[in-house]
Design an enzyme around this catalytic site. Structure first.
Site, PDB file in Angstrom:
ATOM      1  N   HIS A  40     -97.768 -18.762  62.681  1.00 14.65           N
ATOM      2  CA  HIS A  40     -97.493 -19.588  63.656  1.00 14.65           C
ATOM      3  C   HIS A  40     -97.607 -19.073  65.107  1.00 14.65           C
ATOM      4  CE1 HIS A  40     -94.157 -16.905  63.338  1.00 14.65           C
ATOM      5  NE2 HIS A  40     -93.722 -17.246  64.628  1.00 14.65           N
TER       6      HIS A  40
HETATM    7  C1  UD1 Z   1     -90.782 -19.273  68.475  1.00 23.57           C
HETATM    8  C2  UD1 Z   1     -90.729 -17.690  69.065  1.00 23.57           C
HETATM    9  C3  UD1 Z   1     -91.436 -16.693  67.997  1.00 23.57           C
HETATM   10  C4  UD1 Z   1     -90.773 -16.865  66.693  1.00 23.57           C
HETATM   11  C5  UD1 Z   1     -90.510 -18.472  66.519  1.00 23.57           C
HETATM   12  C6  UD1 Z   1     -89.917 -18.619  65.060  1.00 23.57           C
HETATM   13  C7  UD1 Z   1     -90.874 -17.435  71.328  1.00 23.57           C
HETATM   14  C8  UD1 Z   1     -91.648 -17.074  72.662  1.00 23.57           C
HETATM   15  N1  UD1 Z   1     -91.418 -17.760  70.378  1.00 23.57           N
HETATM   16  O1  UD1 Z   1     -92.257 -19.576  68.433  1.00 23.57           O
HETATM   17  O2  UD1 Z   1     -91.161 -15.509  68.683  1.00 23.57           O
HETATM   18  O3  UD1 Z   1     -91.433 -16.103  65.747  1.00 23.57           O
HETATM   19  O4  UD1 Z   1     -89.993 -19.072  67.141  1.00 23.57           O
HETATM   20  O5  UD1 Z   1     -90.282 -19.866  64.473  1.00 23.57           O
HETATM   21  O6  UD1 Z   1     -89.612 -17.708  71.621  1.00 23.57           O
HETATM   22  N2  UD1 Z   1     -91.590 -27.383  67.482  1.00 23.57           N
HETATM   23  C9  UD1 Z   1     -91.010 -28.488  67.003  1.00 23.57           C
HETATM   24  N3  UD1 Z   1     -89.830 -28.407  66.102  1.00 23.57           N
HETATM   25  C10 UD1 Z   1     -88.942 -27.523  66.502  1.00 23.57           C
HETATM   26  C11 UD1 Z   1     -89.417 -26.172  67.140  1.00 23.57           C
HETATM   27  C12 UD1 Z   1     -90.670 -25.942  67.704  1.00 23.57           C
HETATM   28  O7  UD1 Z   1     -91.856 -29.313  66.837  1.00 23.57           O
HETATM   29  O8  UD1 Z   1     -87.901 -27.623  66.023  1.00 23.57           O
HETATM   30  C13 UD1 Z   1     -92.937 -27.357  68.178  1.00 23.57           C
HETATM   31  C14 UD1 Z   1     -93.188 -27.719  69.331  1.00 23.57           C
HETATM   32  O9  UD1 Z   1     -94.375 -28.400  69.584  1.00 23.57           O
HETATM   33  C15 UD1 Z   1     -93.155 -26.540  70.336  1.00 23.57           C
HETATM   34  C16 UD1 Z   1     -93.929 -25.625  69.354  1.00 23.57           C
HETATM   35  O10 UD1 Z   1     -93.355 -25.911  68.025  1.00 23.57           O
HETATM   36  O11 UD1 Z   1     -93.579 -26.518  71.534  1.00 23.57           O
HETATM   37  C17 UD1 Z   1     -93.522 -24.238  69.816  1.00 23.57           C
HETATM   38  O12 UD1 Z   1     -92.259 -23.947  69.642  1.00 23.57           O
HETATM   39  P1  UD1 Z   1     -91.445 -22.771  70.445  1.00 23.57           P
HETATM   40  O13 UD1 Z   1     -90.042 -22.692  70.326  1.00 23.57           O
HETATM   41  O14 UD1 Z   1     -91.988 -22.756  71.988  1.00 23.57           O
HETATM   42  O15 UD1 Z   1     -92.007 -21.561  70.066  1.00 23.57           O
HETATM   43  P2  UD1 Z   1     -92.451 -21.097  68.342  1.00 23.57           P
HETATM   44  O16 UD1 Z   1     -93.967 -21.139  68.029  1.00 23.57           O
HETATM   45  O17 UD1 Z   1     -91.651 -21.803  67.438  1.00 23.57           O
END
Ligand code: UD1
Length: 376
Positions: free
Chosen positions: A209
């Site tokens: 991820h």
């Molecule tokens: C975040 C953390 C990362 C951690 C990971 C664990 C930061 C910078 N990154 O990354 O260090 O390893 O969480 O999972 O904080 N999304 C959904 N549903 C959700 C959450 C996210 O659809 O419940 C999708 C959205 O499109 C979002 C993308 O995932 O834009 C990224 O989510 P985000 O929380 O920004 O970062 P992660 O990649 O989850």
């Protein structure tokens, strides 16, 4: 005494759960108030609510519902919504965990309100500032008052950066605590049956991820292509983070994966089997039975070491070097040839010996709580 703990993203839930349990056990009639704030950085039920119910985390006192956004938008929005909560609750300390945007945003908000900040998993450094998590780690540690560490490299990093010895508290790995506390969940998991894997079936587990692995089409293509090749010989189960799923669709890489339900459709033999994100018990069950785990997750590097399962880490650096020197992880980057060679070698050598790094004994949370109580 009032302690305000912050969670936002999936790995935070797994680390905070043993701490809240240890806090409950340590109460013994003392007036300790625990306030839990969920920023809502992760919000899908499979990434958030399911973990609360499975790990029996009490419902948050405050939910900030920030959702997704660019780094700046997400961080700023968390700060904007967290500030009134701190003003209302007036805690004696704020506890933040890990290295996600919620960690930094809440540490910064609390520090500016002159509320002491304690950071769990302090001092870890990949020395790669292209990772958003590295920026979050560096800044959070700079403004934290108490620094709880999981491995000796973190203590060294913090000392080198000029933190006072009295701020640093070496407690061990909370992921290993969670493995111990929630062992019955993994034991009860039916995920292998639901995926049609018999007790003797060999398989590999894959999770990716990180921005560096999934946000660039060429990199994601070569990773999926290497793992899809391997899946011809060994079933590869791939619970996909929503971000990864979205990129696979956006880049048109669906040909490398076979989509299956995690609830009752057999894994696709000879194919890379993509399923929805797993709950904690299912994930630990699949990890512990895997011949090899491929991952770019920091938490899974610790968990595979805790479970003595070979882990090929799909990154060039790690902020958890003890998982390389004293654990089961090997850095293999994202080059397909290197991944194939490392996979062959891991499959030939079998299970590594089960030695654990210092203080990875399943009692880190108790040490955190004892220290917090004395400190406050
Ligand atoms: C975040 C953390 C990362 C951690 C990971 C664990 C930061 C910078 N990154 O990354 O260090 O390893 O969480 O999972 O904080 N999304 C959904 N549903 C959700 C959450 C996210 O659809 O419940 C999708 C959205 O499109 C979002 C993308 O995932 O834009 C990224 O989510 P985000 O929380 O920004 O970062 P992660 O990649 O989850």
């Amino acid at each position: 005494m009032k302690l305000l703990s912050v969670v936002g993203a999936r790995p935070n839930f797994v680390k905070i759960a043993p701490i809240l349990r240890a806090l409950d056990a340590a109460r013994q009639g003392r007036a300790i108030t625990s306030v839990l704030v969920h920023t809502g950085q992760h919000y899908d039920s499979q990434m958030s609510a399911d973990f609360f119910s499975e790990l029996e985390i009490p419902p948050p006192s405050h939910t900030l519902d920030v959702g997704s956004g660019s780094h700046a938008v997400q961080t700023a929005e968390i700060m904007r919504r967290f500030e009134p909560v701190v003003c209302e609750e007036r805690p004696d300390a704020v506890l933040v965990v890990g290295d996600v945007n919620s960690t930094l945003a809440c540490a910064l908000t609390a520090a500016k309100l002159r509320v002491p900040v304690a950071h769990i998993e302090a001092g870890l450094r990949s020395f790669d500032r292209r990772m958003p998590e590295e920026i979050n780690r560096l800044l959070t540690d700079t403004i934290s008052d108490l620094l709880f560490t999981s491995e000796e490299s973190a203590n060294e990093n913090l000392r080198r950066e000029g933190h006072a010895a009295g701020q640093i508290c070496f407690v061990g790995s909370l992921m290993v605590d969670a493995l111990r506390v929630y062992r019955p969940l993994a034991a009860r998991s039916t995920i292998r049956d639901r995926l049609g894997l018999t007790a003797t079936d060999d398989y590999a587990l894959l999770t990716i991820h990180r921005e560096s692995n999934v946000d660039v089409a060429a990199t994601l293509t070569q990773l999926l292509s290497a793992l899809a090749d391997l899946a011809r010989e060994l079933p590869v189960i791939f619970p996909a983070h929503p971000r990864t799923r979205a990129r696979i669709e956006a880049f048109g890489l669906g040909r490398f994966v076979e989509r299956r339900s995690r609830d009752g459709t057999a894994a696709a033999r000879g194919r890379l089997t993509m399923i929805d994100p797993l709950g904690y018990g299912d994930c630990v069950r699949l990890m512990s039975g895997a011949q090899v785990v491929f991952t770019d997750s920091g938490g899974m590097q610790e968990e595979t070491t805790g479970l003595a399962v070979p882990c090929l880490t799909l990154r060039d650096t790690t902020e958890r070097p003890v998982t390389l020197t004293g654990g089961t992880s090997v850095l293999v980057g994202n080059d397909p040839e290197r991944i194939r060679a490392a996979a062959r070698s891991a499959l030939c050598s079998g299970r590594p010996p089960a030695t654990l790094p210092p203080l990875w004994d399943g009692h880190a949370a108790e040490r955190v709580v004892q220290t917090l109580l004395q400190w406050l």
